[in-house]
Design a protein around this motif. Structure first.
Motif, PDB file in Angstrom:
ATOM      1  N   ASN A   5       1.118  -1.401  -0.060  1.00  0.00           N
ATOM      2  CA  ASN A   5      -0.251  -0.228  -0.003  1.00  0.00           C
ATOM      3  C   ASN A   5       0.837   1.311   0.306  1.00  0.00           C
ATOM      4  OD1 ASN A   5      -1.892   2.368   0.401  1.00  0.00           O
ATOM      5  ND2 ASN A   5      -2.492   1.251   1.986  1.00  0.00           N
ATOM      6  N   TYR A   6       0.620   2.008  -0.826  1.00  0.00           N
ATOM      7  CA  TYR A   6       1.383   3.480  -0.939  1.00  0.00           C
ATOM      8  C   TYR A   6       0.766   4.262  -0.256  1.00  0.00           C
ATOM      9  CZ  TYR A   6       4.500   7.426  -3.045  1.00  0.00           C
ATOM     10  OH  TYR A   6       4.485   8.602  -3.237  1.00  0.00           O
ATOM     11  N   GLN A   7       1.482   4.789   0.789  1.00  0.00           N
ATOM     12  CA  GLN A   7       0.914   5.636   1.600  1.00  0.00           C
ATOM     13  C   GLN A   7       0.854   7.420   1.272  1.00  0.00           C
ATOM     14  OE1 GLN A   7      -0.559   4.417   4.595  1.00  0.00           O
ATOM     15  NE2 GLN A   7      -0.121   2.723   3.331  1.00  0.00           N
TER      16      GLN A   7
ATOM     17  N   PRO B 267       6.209  -0.430   7.845  1.00  0.00           N
ATOM     18  CA  PRO B 267       6.216   0.755   6.563  1.00  0.00           C
ATOM     19  C   PRO B 267       7.768   0.703   6.252  1.00  0.00           C
ATOM     20  CG  PRO B 267       6.837   1.186   9.703  1.00  0.00           C
ATOM     21  CD  PRO B 267       6.409   0.003   9.224  1.00  0.00           C
TER      22      PRO B 267
ATOM     23  N   LYS C 241       6.315   6.853   1.177  1.00  0.00           N
ATOM     24  CA  LYS C 241       6.363   5.676   2.309  1.00  0.00           C
ATOM     25  C   LYS C 241       5.117   4.429   1.466  1.00  0.00           C
ATOM     26  CE  LYS C 241       7.410   9.205   5.353  1.00  0.00           C
ATOM     27  NZ  LYS C 241       6.714  10.260   6.350  1.00  0.00           N
TER      28      LYS C 241
ATOM     29  N   LEU D 146       3.692   0.478   3.066  1.00  0.00           N
ATOM     30  CA  LEU D 146       3.444  -0.299   3.729  1.00  0.00           C
ATOM     31  C   LEU D 146       3.741  -1.464   3.344  1.00  0.00           C
ATOM     32  CD1 LEU D 146       2.281   0.179   6.980  1.00  0.00           C
ATOM     33  CD2 LEU D 146      -0.070  -0.294   6.234  1.00  0.00           C
TER      34      LEU D 146
END
Length: 96
Positions: free
Chosen positions: A58-60, A71, A64, A66
């Motif tokens: 998952n791109y934050q 992280p 960043k 996940l």
């Protein structure tokens, strides 16, 4: 004395290269055959590659990710390898 200096210099350069290229425990390195210039395409390529390896990604935002609930910080390195530019993707674990 000269031999020791040359040996220590060589060892130092080797360790610096390994640090710059992300060869540390827990880091993820990805080298793509294609070069990405647009950030969105690059991020999508990273996600697709990691998902093809069976990871939950998952791109934050703000470089960043996940990955499997942990992280990571995305770092891009451009290095000349034998005269050919290499775009290395390094995902550095973020300590909590």
């Amino acid at each position: 004395m000269e031999i020791i200096f040359v040996g220590l210099t060589g060892l130092g350069l080797f360790l610096l290269f390994n640090w710059l290229m992300g060869y540390k425990q827990g880091y993820i390195q990805i080298d793509f055959d294609e070069r990405y210039y647009k950030e969105k395409e690059y991020i999508d390529a990273i996600q697709n590659e990691l998902e093809s390896q069976g990871k939950e990604v998952n791109y934050q935002g703000d470089h960043k990710f996940l990955i499997d609930g942990k992280p990571f910080l995305f770092i891009e390195r451009n290095v000349s390898m034998g005269g050919v530019p290499l775009q290395r993707t390094i995902l550095k674990p973020v300590k909590k």
